[in-house]
Design an enzyme around this catalytic site. Structure first.
Site, PDB file in Angstrom:
ATOM      1  N   SER A  40       0.843  -1.197   0.000  1.00 23.19           N
ATOM      2  CA  SER A  40       0.000   0.000   0.000  1.00 23.19           C
ATOM      3  C   SER A  40       0.874   1.240   0.000  1.00 23.19           C
ATOM      4  O   SER A  40       2.022   1.215   0.471  1.00 23.19           O
ATOM      5  CB  SER A  40      -0.904   0.024   1.234  1.00 23.19           C
ATOM      6  OG  SER A  40      -1.574   1.273   1.351  1.00 23.19           O
ATOM      7  N   TYR A  55      -2.687  -1.742  10.089  1.00 26.97           N
ATOM      8  CA  TYR A  55      -2.677  -1.884   8.635  1.00 26.97           C
ATOM      9  C   TYR A  55      -1.391  -1.305   8.051  1.00 26.97           C
ATOM     10  O   TYR A  55      -0.711  -1.948   7.239  1.00 26.97           O
ATOM     11  CB  TYR A  55      -3.895  -1.185   8.035  1.00 26.97           C
ATOM     12  CG  TYR A  55      -3.984  -1.265   6.537  1.00 26.97           C
ATOM     13  CD1 TYR A  55      -4.504  -2.388   5.901  1.00 26.97           C
ATOM     14  CD2 TYR A  55      -3.560  -0.207   5.728  1.00 26.97           C
ATOM     15  CE1 TYR A  55      -4.592  -2.469   4.521  1.00 26.97           C
ATOM     16  CE2 TYR A  55      -3.636  -0.275   4.347  1.00 26.97           C
ATOM     17  CZ  TYR A  55      -4.155  -1.411   3.752  1.00 26.97           C
ATOM     18  OH  TYR A  55      -4.232  -1.475   2.378  1.00 26.97           O
TER      19      TYR A  55
END
Length: 282
Positions: free
Chosen positions: A156, A170
């Site tokens: 990401s 995350y």
């Protein structure tokens, strides 16, 4: 004209929705036989049915698996090789962004552990068993097949830059994916196994939209996007296709950014966005 993945076998986790679903369709469209994996059984069956209807010359199998369990990951790779005889592309795409994920003060240990189990251990085990399978590949020049394979890990943009809208577990998990990908790429480079991470920006997918469940949350991020819009899952799938195909034969150990310029941006442009998103393949 042969597709870019003709004669290849690909395994895609998280194939029931979002990036995984779009990638499954695109890979099949480009000629790959596909093993479709998701923890959601009905969702992955739906993807399997869609591919069977659209691409009758392509074989696909649906597999329900939990990537946070090593035995489950081993079994999905074994089933793929048993069915198709080889594994050429492994797309470790499955992941979660828990709605209770917050900062260091508020994130509970159970949320941290769950996120790490899926986003980090799942990728580790996916790489482990894909590497073992790819080592067995035999070169067949008549079919354009070569020893080795391509592993793609979904990371990401948050692994590359910080944000004051915290999702600590995350973010940490995706940073781990980047580091793990770089090291594995170096270790296995001379085996013909290429390993890259793909770093999506904010996408209009259920994963993020469920997390950004208010206009305030969406607008807080939209102001930072150079293109003035969230990305689409199909745009990341096209990046994954490049990494899966022989077009990227000299690419390994990279953090491939598909983020609309976000990680390169200091001040966003003025004016209304003019670039329309592409249509989904679904």
């Amino acid at each position: 004209m042969p597709g870019r993945l003709q004669h290849k076998v690909a395994l895609i986790t998280g194939a029931g929705s979002g990036i995984g679903l779009e990638s499954a369709i695109l890979f099949a469209q480009e000629g790959a036989h596909v093993a479709l994996v998701d923890v959601n059984g009905p969702a992955v069956q739906k993807t399997h049915k869609l591919i069977a209807e659209r691409f009758p010359d392509v074989k696909s199998i649906p597999i329900q698996a939990d990537v946070s369990k090593e035995e489950s990951v081993k079994n999905m790779v074994d089933e793929t090789v048993k069915t198709f005889g080889r594994l050429d592309v492994m797309f470790n795409n499955a992941g979660i962004m828990h709605p209770e994920d917050d900062n260091a003060l508020n994130t509970e240990e159970r949320i941290w552990d769950l996120t790490m189990s899926i986003n980090v251990k799942g990728v580790w085990w996916g790489c482990k068993y894909a590497i073992l399978a790819m080592r067995q590949n035999v070169t067949d020049e008549s079919k354009g097949l070569h020893t080795g394979g391509s592993i793609i890990n979904t990371a990401s943009f948050v692994a590359l830059m910080g944000a004051a809208t915290p999702q600590l577990a995350y973010t940490a998990s995706k940073g781990a994916v980047l580091a793990m990908t770089r090291e594995l790429a170096m270790v296995h480079a001379r085996e013909g196994i290429r390993i890259n991470s793909i770093c999506p920006g904010p996408l209009k997918t259920p994963l993020l939209m469920d997390f950004l469940n208010t206009d305030e949350k969406k607008n807080r991020r939209m102001v930072h996007l150079p293109m003035g819009r969230f990305g689409e899952a199909v745009e990341v799938a096209r990046g994954a296709l490049f990494l899966a195909s022989d077009d990227s034969s000299y690419v390994t150990g990279t953090d491939f950014k598909v983020d609309g310029g976000l990680s390169s941006c200091y001040v966003t442009p003025l004016g209304e966005p003019v670039l329309s998103p592409p249509s989904s393949l679904i």
